[in-house]
Every structure is written in structure tokens, then in C-alpha cells.
Design an enzyme around this catalytic site. Structure first.
Site, PDB file in Angstrom:
ATOM      1  N   LYS A   1       2.965 -16.985   3.985  1.00 17.21           N
ATOM      2  CA  LYS A   1       4.527 -16.917   3.861  1.00 17.21           C
ATOM      3  C   LYS A   1       5.336 -16.838   3.448  1.00 17.21           C
ATOM      4  CE  LYS A   1       6.651 -15.124   6.693  1.00 17.21           C
ATOM      5  NZ  LYS A   1       8.472 -14.386   6.767  1.00 17.21           N
TER       6      LYS A   1
ATOM      7  N   GLU B   1       9.338 -29.582   7.568  1.00 14.52           N
ATOM      8  CA  GLU B   1      10.853 -30.351   7.050  1.00 14.52           C
ATOM      9  C   GLU B   1      11.384 -29.148   7.601  1.00 14.52           C
ATOM     10  OE1 GLU B   1       8.220 -32.297   3.207  1.00 14.52           O
ATOM     11  OE2 GLU B   1       9.845 -30.225   2.904  1.00 14.52           O
TER      12      GLU B   1
ATOM     13  N   CYS C   1      18.831 -27.982   2.815  1.00 18.18           N
ATOM     14  CA  CYS C   1      19.063 -28.646   3.866  1.00 18.18           C
ATOM     15  C   CYS C   1      19.875 -30.460   3.663  1.00 18.18           C
ATOM     16  CB  CYS C   1      17.531 -28.582   3.927  1.00 18.18           C
ATOM     17  SG  CYS C   1      16.744 -29.866   3.138  1.00 18.18           S
TER      18      CYS C   1
ATOM     19  N   GLU D   1      23.721 -27.202  11.964  1.00 16.84           N
ATOM     20  CA  GLU D   1      23.734 -27.537  10.929  1.00 16.84           C
ATOM     21  C   GLU D   1      24.404 -25.362  10.506  1.00 16.84           C
ATOM     22  OE1 GLU D   1      19.362 -26.126   9.330  1.00 16.84           O
ATOM     23  OE2 GLU D   1      20.080 -27.405   7.967  1.00 16.84           O
TER      24      GLU D   1
HETATM   25  P1  NAD Z   1      13.837 -19.927   9.092  1.00 11.04           P
HETATM   26  O1  NAD Z   1      13.434 -21.213  10.210  1.00 11.04           O
HETATM   27  O2  NAD Z   1      14.090 -19.087   9.792  1.00 11.04           O
HETATM   28  O3  NAD Z   1      12.355 -19.474   8.366  1.00 11.04           O
HETATM   29  C1  NAD Z   1      11.165 -20.438   7.589  1.00 11.04           C
HETATM   30  C2  NAD Z   1      10.452 -19.017   8.063  1.00 11.04           C
HETATM   31  O4  NAD Z   1       9.653 -19.101   8.763  1.00 11.04           O
HETATM   32  C3  NAD Z   1      10.209 -17.788   7.114  1.00 11.04           C
HETATM   33  O5  NAD Z   1       9.446 -17.563   5.677  1.00 11.04           O
HETATM   34  C4  NAD Z   1      10.594 -16.705   8.475  1.00 11.04           C
HETATM   35  O6  NAD Z   1       9.827 -15.804   8.323  1.00 11.04           O
HETATM   36  C5  NAD Z   1       8.798 -17.354   9.259  1.00 11.04           C
HETATM   37  N1  NAD Z   1       9.320 -18.014  10.596  1.00 11.04           N
HETATM   38  C6  NAD Z   1      10.739 -17.660  11.074  1.00 11.04           C
HETATM   39  N2  NAD Z   1       9.875 -17.727  12.238  1.00 11.04           N
HETATM   40  C7  NAD Z   1       8.461 -18.103  12.481  1.00 11.04           C
HETATM   41  C8  NAD Z   1       7.745 -18.285  13.731  1.00 11.04           C
HETATM   42  N3  NAD Z   1       8.374 -17.866  15.121  1.00 11.04           N
HETATM   43  N4  NAD Z   1       6.557 -18.689  13.929  1.00 11.04           N
HETATM   44  C9  NAD Z   1       6.407 -18.610  11.825  1.00 11.04           C
HETATM   45  N5  NAD Z   1       7.412 -18.480  10.579  1.00 11.04           N
HETATM   46  C10 NAD Z   1       8.598 -18.121  10.820  1.00 11.04           C
HETATM   47  O7  NAD Z   1      14.444 -21.048   8.678  1.00 11.04           O
HETATM   48  P2  NAD Z   1      15.109 -19.598   6.616  1.00 11.04           P
HETATM   49  O8  NAD Z   1      16.479 -19.439   7.338  1.00 11.04           O
HETATM   50  O9  NAD Z   1      14.743 -19.537   6.008  1.00 11.04           O
HETATM   51  O10 NAD Z   1      15.854 -21.685   5.884  1.00 11.04           O
HETATM   52  C11 NAD Z   1      16.756 -22.100   6.155  1.00 11.04           C
HETATM   53  C12 NAD Z   1      16.480 -23.164   7.090  1.00 11.04           C
HETATM   54  O11 NAD Z   1      15.465 -24.655   6.205  1.00 11.04           O
HETATM   55  C13 NAD Z   1      17.602 -24.365   7.115  1.00 11.04           C
HETATM   56  O12 NAD Z   1      17.518 -24.840   8.827  1.00 11.04           O
HETATM   57  C14 NAD Z   1      17.484 -25.768   6.598  1.00 11.04           C
HETATM   58  O13 NAD Z   1      17.364 -27.064   6.770  1.00 11.04           O
HETATM   59  C15 NAD Z   1      15.777 -25.784   6.643  1.00 11.04           C
HETATM   60  N6  NAD Z   1      15.212 -26.479   5.686  1.00 11.04           N
HETATM   61  C16 NAD Z   1      14.791 -27.392   5.517  1.00 11.04           C
HETATM   62  C17 NAD Z   1      13.916 -28.054   4.483  1.00 11.04           C
HETATM   63  C18 NAD Z   1      13.860 -29.415   3.888  1.00 11.04           C
HETATM   64  O14 NAD Z   1      13.066 -30.095   3.826  1.00 11.04           O
HETATM   65  N7  NAD Z   1      13.942 -30.587   5.167  1.00 11.04           N
HETATM   66  C19 NAD Z   1      14.553 -27.547   3.146  1.00 11.04           C
HETATM   67  C20 NAD Z   1      14.646 -25.915   3.230  1.00 11.04           C
HETATM   68  C21 NAD Z   1      15.080 -25.979   4.317  1.00 11.04           C
HETATM   69  O1  6OD Z   2      13.569 -31.773  -3.952  1.00  5.76           O
HETATM   70  C1  6OD Z   2      12.263 -31.347  -2.958  1.00  5.76           C
HETATM   71  O2  6OD Z   2      10.724 -31.628  -3.002  1.00  5.76           O
HETATM   72  C2  6OD Z   2      12.945 -31.054  -1.768  1.00  5.76           C
HETATM   73  N1  6OD Z   2      11.778 -30.053  -0.877  1.00  5.76           N
HETATM   74  C3  6OD Z   2      13.303 -29.971  -1.393  1.00  5.76           C
HETATM   75  C4  6OD Z   2      14.390 -30.236  -0.088  1.00  5.76           C
HETATM   76  C5  6OD Z   2      15.423 -29.469  -0.595  1.00  5.76           C
HETATM   77  C6  6OD Z   2      16.067 -28.470   0.214  1.00  5.76           C
HETATM   78  O3  6OD Z   2      16.763 -27.867   1.339  1.00  5.76           O
END
Ligand code: NAD
Ligand code: 6OD
Length: 494
Positions: free
Chosen positions: A186, A262, A296, A398
């Protein structure tokens, strides 16, 4: 964002991908590009019936063609997927740029190449991992052998965010498939295109139908939540916000499904006075403004040792003012828009909050004036603040935008304590030329990864993930196998 329609371009239809073929949904939703707000695609939203079909197809493929494929052949097919992404590089690039608005230079150097690299690395990793074997004593003296076998966990639900869409989707799909699982993905509703395109590549590469499925839609009450609640999904791997991870964990508890998370970060950069100054400025520019701050691992908190504080803030602000905002295809563009108007509202609320709390706005702090159609896009200014308290929400939450707060510090202990004073623990950057200090500080920082004199320098064999509220588990290299396989012990009495 104004309701531009298509901005003159063709509006594409983006289907779900189920059992090796495009599939319609229960409704269509619009995808707008954040560059100018125009509609660029209609996306098929999956309902419960589509989800059931995708999970059933994944279950069949698991027991059938994929499950029975010898490891070497499975890995060879995944190498073909990597080659397939490269063969259609320009299509992936165009789709990713249209969905995210990120500069072409960024997507062509990071996002799309990593999509291919993820498949190669994990196809090679699974072929080179041994399991343990113990020789066990028995009372009759004949002994026993205890060895372990790795088996796929089953049908894996993959839920991914919008900031690095193909990179982060394939970071989960590649190890899952390499370990013999099948997946139902998804992708974010903001970035649907490359996930469906990857379905075509899978088919061309010879991945059996049903191994890779994509359902489009939103999170709560939509395809995301349905996937997490589906009883025939064995494990869930998720990248996104910490709050969403909490909701998914609750859903996964029903059925005792494993999760790998993550999540978010509020990462510190610590700049010591003995750093290579130019390298620290260059690195901090990237860790704050790359991908419009939507990484992130980005460093929204920057601590600078007092003797170089004023000089550092001045140099960082000059560099930030030099960032050119513009359309993705323009080679001079250094920063694109945020992902959406909704996200811009969130980021601008923090800009306002910083102002109300009396921050010194060193540069930026508002909405840039963009020419022509770009005025309809989700643009914000690269922003640097000083003067806020560590407990300000601007310094604790964040923001996920192109901004940072820069604060002076006096001692190493103080810098470490302030860096660690957060509920998150994803990443940190340290800038110093003192080797002992680099080791000492890295060991004490509470983060899944510490970059010294670098940022986002990745080796895909290393453990990747977050501590505290930034995640559960580690993926990368052999560590991914810990989530995507079950270990089975076999005891043979000799
Ligand atoms: P989000 O959590 O809003 O959405 C991520 C995904 O989850 C989307 O596909 C969304 O449709 C789905 N989703 C949302 N609510 C849901 C639920 N209740 N059940 C199932 N699926 C659901 O995140 P975003 O806004 O798309 O991305 C940004 C966030 O992601 C930031 O907080 C960022 O730090 C984090 N992020 C973390 C990493 C990491 O490696 N730690 C990497 C990239 C992004
Ligand atoms: O480099 C990667 O494998 C990874 N998971 C990066 C995440 C980036 C977050 O925005």
C-alpha cells in the site's frame, strides 16, 4: 492549492496491481503534483474486495510458483527486476518527479538507482547467509545435530510513505521477495505511480503473478487499515509517522502478526569547533534541505560549539539563501516544493509557532513568490531559526520541512545530553576532526545511525532503523532476514 486541472498535461489512470495485472478499484481519487497543484493522475482506490483478491493471489503464489522456485532462480529473477527498473529508468524518473515534485538531479541520483540497487543487494545477500548448526550430546553417545533453516514468514503487508517512494517501497519489497515471501503493498496515496509501474517490471522480469501486489488508497478506513487488519497477512512492514505506527501495531496485535517499523525522527547534528568547516556547512545543507527537508534522517536540530556559532549560522544562512527553488526539470533547481498543500499547512504552522515564540528568523520563514503556474504549488522558503528553547515544540516535534533550529553549546557532555533529549532516536550527524571524540560521541548518542563527517552515506549491508519512538527492528543486509524469515530448528538424532 487551487484546483488546476492537469496543467495542460495528460491525466493518467493509475490502477491497482493484483495477481500480475492492472486492476480497477471502487472509486477514483485525484493525484495532484505539488509543483503547480494540477491533477496529473486518477488513482484506482482499492476496497475490501480488491484487498481480499490481492491477499488471496499472494497466498496462492506463496504456496505455488514462487515458493517452489529454487533460491538461485528466485535471485536471478530479482536481478532481472533491477535491470528492468534501469531499462525503464526514464519512466520511473518522470513518474517519481511528477508525484513528488523533487528535483530531477535528486531523483536520478538517489531514488531510482536505489530502487534497482535494493533488488540486487538483497538477491545477493540471501544467497550468502549461513544458518547455525550444533552437535548435541545424547545419553546413548550417538549424538544429534541441531541445525536451523530459514523459511519465509508468508504474505507480507508493505506500507510505505511518500518522501522517497520507490526507494522505500523496494527497501521492503526486495528483501521480502528475496526471502521467498509474497507481498501486498500500500504505497502512499500521494505517490502511487512508481508502485504500479514496478508491477509491470515484475511481470516483464518473470516474477510469477500474485507475488507482487499493489492496492492504492488512504490509511484509516481505507486500503492501509484494511491491509493491517487482514487476517491472512502474516507480517507488516511499515515506514511512516510514529503515530501511524502506533495504529498499525494495534491492528497487528489481532492475529499476533510481527511488525517492522521505520518511523519518524527529530535528529540532531552536532558541529564541533574543530570540524572541517566547509564540509560541515555542505553536509548540514543537505541534512536540512535535501528533498525539501522531507527525509526522516534530516537534522532539524543543529547544535554548534560556541566559538564557531555565529560564523556557522552566517554561512549556513548564505548557502540556504542561495538554494534555487524551481521546477524539477530545471538543472539549476536546488529545492522543490513540499509534497502537498496539506503538508505545507503543517509546516507553515511551525513557521508561525517559531515566530510567535520569539525565534530569530535568520532566513526564510514564509512562502516564496513563485512565477506563473508554480504559484499553485506547495512551496515554502528554506528556513533557519535561532533563539528558541530546547523544549519548544519546534525543537521537539518532527516538522518534516526545509528548516532547522541552530543553538550554541559549550561542552561535549552538554551537546550529547541535548541531542539525546528527545523521544526519537533515528539518526545523528557529528562534525569533528578529532577521532577520539568521534568515537566517544557516537557511542553515547541514542540513535539507530550516527554519521560522522557525512550524512545519508548508505551501505545497504548495515543495520538500519530507529531506537525509542523511531522504530522497531532493523532492516538492511542480513538484518532484514531476521524479519522476513522464520527460523526453524531441525533436531536429528544420529
Ligand atoms: P504516514 O504515516 O502518514 O503514511 C505512511 C503510509 O501509511 C501511507 O501509505 C499511508 O496511507 C499509510 N497509513 C496512514 N494511516 C494508516 C493506518 N491507520 N493504517 C494503515 N496505513 C496507514 O507517513 P507519511 O506522511 O507518508 O511519511 C512521512 C513520515 O514517514 C515521517 O514521519 C517520516 O519521518 C517517516 N519516515 C520514516 C523513515 C524511516 O526510515 N524511519 C523513512 C521515511 C519516512
Ligand atoms: O536508505 C535507506 O535504506 C532508507 N530506509 C532511508 C530512509 C530515509 C528516510 O526518509
Amino acid at each position: 492549492m487551487p484546483g488546476n486541472e492537469s496543467g495542460g498535461g495528460k491525466v493518467k489512470d493509475i490502477a491497482n496491481w493484483i495477481d500480475g495485472a492492472p486492476a480497477p478499484g471502487i472509486a477514483w481519487f485525484d493525484k495532484r503534483t505539488p509543483v503547480d497543484g494540477s491533477v496529473v493522475a486518477r488513482v484506482a482506490e482499492a476496497g475490501q474486495a480488491e484487498l481480499d483478491r490481492a491477499v488471496a493471489a499472494a497466498r496462492r503464489a506463496l504456496a505455488g510458483p514462487w515458493g517452489r522456485l529454487p533460491l538461485a532462480e528466485r535471485c536471478a529473477v530479482l536481478h532481472k527486476v533491477a535491470a528492468g527498473i534501469e531499462a525503464r529508468f526514464d519512466e520511473f524518473l518522470a513518474a517519481e518527479i511528477q508525484d513528488t515534485g523533487k528535483p530531477r538531479s535528486l531523483a536520478s541520483h538517489i531514488d531510482i538507482p536505489r530502487g534497482a540497487a535494493n533488488f540486487r543487494v538483497f538477491a545477493d545477500t540471501v544467497r550468502n547467509v549461513a544458518t547455525e548448526c550444533f552437535e548435541t550430546d545424547t545419553p546413548d553417545g550417538r549424538g544429534a545435530l541441531n541445525y536451523a533453516l530459514r523459511r519465509p514468514v508468508g504474505v507480507v503487508g508493505v506500507i510505505s510513505p511518500w518522501n522517497l517512494p520507490l526507494l522505500l517501497l523496494t527497501w521492503k519489497v526486495a528483501p521480502a521477495l528475496a526471502c521467498g515471501n509474497t507481498v501486498v503493498c500500500k504505497p502512499s496515496e500521494e505517490t502511487p505511480q512508481t508502485a504500479t509501474l514496478l508491477g509491470e517490471v515484475m511481470k516483464e522480469a518473470g516474477v510469477p503473478d500474485g507475488v507482487y501486489n499493489v492496492v492504492h488508497g488512504y490509511g484509516p478506513g481505507s486500503a492501509g487499515e484494511m491491509l493491517t487488519r487482514h487476517r491472512d497477512v502474516d507480517a507488516i512492514t511499515f515506514t511512516g509517522e510514529t503515530r501511524t505506527g502506533t495504529a498499525i501495531m494495534k491492528a497487528a496485535a489481532e492475529g499476533v502478526r510481527a511488525v517492522s517499523f521505520e518511523l519518524g525522527g527529530k535528529n540532531p547534528a552536532i558541529v564541533f569547533a574543530d570540524c572541517d568547516f566547509d564540509a560541515a556547512i555542505e553536509g548540514t545543507m543537505r541534512s536540512v534541505f535535501a528533498n525539501c527537508g522531507q527525509v526522516c534522517l534530516g537534522t532539524e536540530r543543529v547544535y554548534v560549539e560556541r566559538p564557531i556559532f555565529e560564523r556557522f549560522v552566517g554561512a549556513l544562512a548564505r548557502a540556504a539563501r542561495g538554494l534555487k527553488l524551481g521546477p524539477p526539470e530545471d538543472a539549476a533547481t536546488g529545492m522543490g516544493p513540499l509534497i502537498s498543500e496539506e503538508h505545507r499547512r503543517k509546516v507553515l504552522a511551525y513557521y508561525e509557532r517559531a515566530r510567535l515564540e520569539g525565534a530569530t528568523v535568520v532566513t526564510g520563514g514564509g512562502v516564496p513568490s513563485m512565477p506563473g503556474a508554480l504559484a499553485g504549488g506547495a512551496w515554502v522558503e528554506p528556513t533557519i531559526w535561532t533563539g528558541l528553547a530546547d523544549d519548544s515544540p519546534v525543537n521537539r516535534e518532527e516538522i518534516f520541512g526545509p528548516c532547522c533550529h541552530v543553538a550554541p553549546f559549550d561542552t561535549e557532555d552538554e551537546a550529547i545530553a541535548r541531542a539525546n533529549d528527545t523521544e526519537y532516536g533515528l539518526a545523528a550527524a557529528v562534525w569533528t576532526t578529532n577521532l577520539s571524540r568521534a568515537h566517544r560521541v557516537s557511542a553515547r548518542l541514542e540513535a539507530g545511525i550516527v554519521w560522522v563527517n557525512s550524512w545519508f552515506l548508505r551501505d545497504l549491508r548495515t543495520p538500519f532503523g530507529g531506537s525509542k519512538h523511531s522504530g522497531i527492528g532493523r532492516e538492511g543486509g542480513v538484518h532484514s532476514l531476521e524479519f522476513y524469515t522464520e527460523l526453524k530448528n531441525v533436531c536429528i538424532k544420529l
